[in-house]
Write a protein that holds these residues in place. Sequence first.
Motif, PDB file in Angstrom:
ATOM      1  N   ARG A 355      33.860 -20.577 -26.148  1.00  0.00           N
ATOM      2  CA  ARG A 355      33.317 -21.524 -25.185  1.00  0.00           C
ATOM      3  C   ARG A 355      32.964 -20.780 -23.895  1.00  0.00           C
ATOM      4  O   ARG A 355      33.739 -19.963 -23.423  1.00  0.00           O
ATOM      5  N   ILE A 356      31.798 -21.053 -23.369  1.00  0.00           N
ATOM      6  CA  ILE A 356      31.405 -20.435 -22.105  1.00  0.00           C
ATOM      7  C   ILE A 356      32.186 -21.106 -20.986  1.00  0.00           C
ATOM      8  O   ILE A 356      32.011 -22.293 -20.723  1.00  0.00           O
ATOM      9  N   ALA A 357      33.090 -20.343 -20.384  1.00  0.00           N
ATOM     10  CA  ALA A 357      33.987 -20.929 -19.387  1.00  0.00           C
ATOM     11  C   ALA A 357      33.348 -20.934 -18.011  1.00  0.00           C
ATOM     12  O   ALA A 357      33.602 -21.821 -17.192  1.00  0.00           O
ATOM     13  N   HIS A 358      32.505 -19.957 -17.782  1.00  0.00           N
ATOM     14  CA  HIS A 358      31.995 -19.761 -16.434  1.00  0.00           C
ATOM     15  C   HIS A 358      30.661 -19.052 -16.576  1.00  0.00           C
ATOM     16  O   HIS A 358      30.523 -18.147 -17.387  1.00  0.00           O
ATOM     17  N   SER A 359      29.674 -19.490 -15.861  1.00  0.00           N
ATOM     18  CA  SER A 359      28.375 -18.835 -15.958  1.00  0.00           C
ATOM     19  C   SER A 359      27.679 -18.927 -14.615  1.00  0.00           C
ATOM     20  O   SER A 359      27.593 -19.995 -14.016  1.00  0.00           O
ATOM     21  N   LEU A 360      27.229 -17.795 -14.139  1.00  0.00           N
ATOM     22  CA  LEU A 360      26.528 -17.736 -12.866  1.00  0.00           C
ATOM     23  C   LEU A 360      25.223 -17.003 -13.140  1.00  0.00           C
ATOM     24  O   LEU A 360      25.230 -15.833 -13.514  1.00  0.00           O
ATOM     25  N   LEU A 361      24.096 -17.730 -13.013  1.00  0.00           N
ATOM     26  CA  LEU A 361      22.808 -17.135 -13.369  1.00  0.00           C
ATOM     27  C   LEU A 361      22.231 -16.357 -12.196  1.00  0.00           C
ATOM     28  O   LEU A 361      22.347 -16.781 -11.050  1.00  0.00           O
ATOM     29  N   PRO A 362      21.581 -15.225 -12.497  1.00  0.00           N
ATOM     30  CA  PRO A 362      20.884 -14.507 -11.427  1.00  0.00           C
ATOM     31  C   PRO A 362      19.651 -15.293 -10.992  1.00  0.00           C
ATOM     32  O   PRO A 362      19.008 -15.946 -11.812  1.00  0.00           O
ATOM     33  N   THR A 363      19.354 -15.257  -9.731  1.00  0.00           N
ATOM     34  CA  THR A 363      18.133 -15.896  -9.235  1.00  0.00           C
ATOM     35  C   THR A 363      17.488 -14.927  -8.239  1.00  0.00           C
ATOM     36  O   THR A 363      17.692 -13.732  -8.331  1.00  0.00           O
ATOM     37  N   GLY A 364      16.758 -15.454  -7.292  1.00  0.00           N
ATOM     38  CA  GLY A 364      16.152 -14.604  -6.277  1.00  0.00           C
ATOM     39  C   GLY A 364      14.768 -14.148  -6.669  1.00  0.00           C
ATOM     40  O   GLY A 364      14.269 -14.510  -7.735  1.00  0.00           O
ATOM     41  N   PRO A 365      14.126 -13.348  -5.815  1.00  0.00           N
ATOM     42  CA  PRO A 365      12.736 -12.959  -6.030  1.00  0.00           C
ATOM     43  C   PRO A 365      12.492 -12.336  -7.400  1.00  0.00           C
ATOM     44  O   PRO A 365      13.241 -11.461  -7.829  1.00  0.00           O
ATOM     45  N   GLY A 366      11.447 -12.809  -8.086  1.00  0.00           N
ATOM     46  CA  GLY A 366      10.994 -12.174  -9.319  1.00  0.00           C
ATOM     47  C   GLY A 366      11.903 -12.302 -10.513  1.00  0.00           C
ATOM     48  O   GLY A 366      11.788 -11.532 -11.448  1.00  0.00           O
ATOM     49  N   VAL A 367      12.829 -13.265 -10.504  1.00  0.00           N
ATOM     50  CA  VAL A 367      13.770 -13.376 -11.622  1.00  0.00           C
ATOM     51  C   VAL A 367      13.570 -14.689 -12.357  1.00  0.00           C
ATOM     52  O   VAL A 367      13.421 -15.748 -11.740  1.00  0.00           O
TER      53      VAL A 367
END
Lengths: 501, 165
Positions: A355-367
């Motif tokens: 199970r995915i317990a924690h997920s933080l997606l990259p963001t910001g310019p060009g992503v």
Amino acid sequence: MFKKVLIANRGEIAVRIIRACRELGLETVAVFSEADRNALHVRYADEAYLLGPAPSRESYLRADKILDVAKKSGADAIHPGYGFLAEREDFAAKCADLGIAFIGPKPSSIAAMGDKGKARATVIKAGVPVVPGTEDVGNMTNDDLLKIAPKIGFPLLIKATAGGGGKGMREVKSLEEMPTLLESARREAESAFGDGNVYLEKLVEGARHIEFQILADSHGNVIHLGERECSIQRRHQKLLEEAPSPFMDEELREKMGSVAVKSAQAVDYVNAGTIEFLVDKDKNFYFLEMNTRLQVEHPITEMITGVDIVAEQIRIARGRQLSYTQDQITFNGHAIECRVNAEDPFNNFIPSTGRIAHSLLPTGPGVRVDTGVYPGFEITPYYDPMIAKLIVWGETRAQAILRMRRALEEYRIVGVRTNIPFHQTLMDSHRFMGGQFDTRFVEERFSMDTDNASDPNVEIAAILATLVAHQQTERSARIFRPNERDTSNWKWVGRWERMHR
Amino acid sequence: MKYITTVDGKEYQIEVVDEKHVRVGDRLLEVDFESVNGQPVFSVILDGKSYESFISESDEGWQVLMRGKQYQITVEDEREKRLRAAAGGGVAEGGEFNLKAPMPGLVVAIPVAEGQEIKKGQVLIILESMKMQNELKSPKDGIVERIRVKAGESVEQKQALLSVK
């Protein structure tokens, strides 16, 4: 003109297609297996219907059930995504019979490109170069193959006619070892595909895998959207793609692009498709195969051309002309895609579930991140291990690499192991930075082991591990601290022993 | 509390002085250590420098994943270290190895037989999961003791597959 699209797929690609439909104002119908009730594509679609149990052959491969859902929901178009039913001509044909628009090529084109031998024969007739070999000759006996082998030249490959995924494939360095290898290749092909037929193909050394995206409408317009470099592979699975290819020059692109267009025209192709080529170190290129569907790695082409390929697919399926002519297609900057798989790069890339317990997606310019998972979602062993595609754009290749490094560092997933560290190591590799790699790079010249001696973070890691171990010791000590229970520990042990007598 | 922490054969003397301080060798460092959201993700600020890492316990100790690299680390206090020295180490080499399924999947093939002598790194079982075939290898030389599964059988995660003695 259809108004409601059924997406016969799951995961990130189903989400990607729903997004395009939303932007175009089309209604969406999701289908799902019992394992995917909480999947993102189910949550995003306007309607959702259960297909059956988790295994694909009882759910996403059940063409009959999917067509029933289409009828029940009133969907008048089906987008197959990639994999599952995407390259099944009988499914495309059934859609046509029921008056449902299949967002993809005609059944006849799928059939023509689906059989590797037939595909080769077709493109040879259109004057497209192929890797020298016997594929188009048909079934040959071992004696015939042994006779013809020296004419093709060593090293060469034995490949299964019905093949795929490297099964039934053997590399032959000399005539002496060929008879035994022929036998084992036939055996493997027989058990994997129920068809022991094999053919020979020249082994292209230092080969790069470069593919061209093409778009074709039903009015006879065919254009290409440039190439994608897909040489970073492991066990014939692509791991990273980039566009444009660092190996490409303008002249070669024009030449290969026009050959790609010619190949598509040879099978009267309509909709989006991809022509795969092998390119050797002297820039000779050979047709490999055509994928008659949307590719996993289509976003990098979208990033450098600005074309929404899924939206174009829908437009084409609605019978309209392409939005672009070849002259209007220009390339801006550089894009890289890393496939984030649930597998452990430190443990022989063994798949990881949980199970995915924690997920933080990259963001910001060009992503850009295309994914179908979120915290709380369960990664099951039933489907493909790919959980996300991380795509970055930069003005130059160097900027794209720096941006990818930054985005990989930002990306946090807890609950399953991922191959993000593999991509991080790759981004730091000098050969990758220099664009010096071929299809064997990952398997033969790449290692996850790095030198700890010059690594300033070893000590930090040691401190962290010590702190965690210390915290754990403290905690367990607290549990057994005397006098915290209402009776003495000795009395408690006595009672416990009596109870177990 | 004093610990001897080993990474790739290199030892570090690390003392957890109190909640806010650790001593590494003879350097005293200020430390601010937090687990993120109750997850096995830890954020640490060491003398003003911020690090984050994923830390899990394995059979061989601690695995620390930080900035794309994984470190295999053992942490012992002085008493544990003395005990191990007295026992002469070598527990891992001598004992029986129980192969457990690292993930749920389908046993495709078992290329070894009971009683067969095998070498370290030899493939014991091929397990299919997520459309991929995975070779499970032996970590030691030995003899295949008991095979508990058959080809074609579905297995759960951590299910015992076979043992090597």
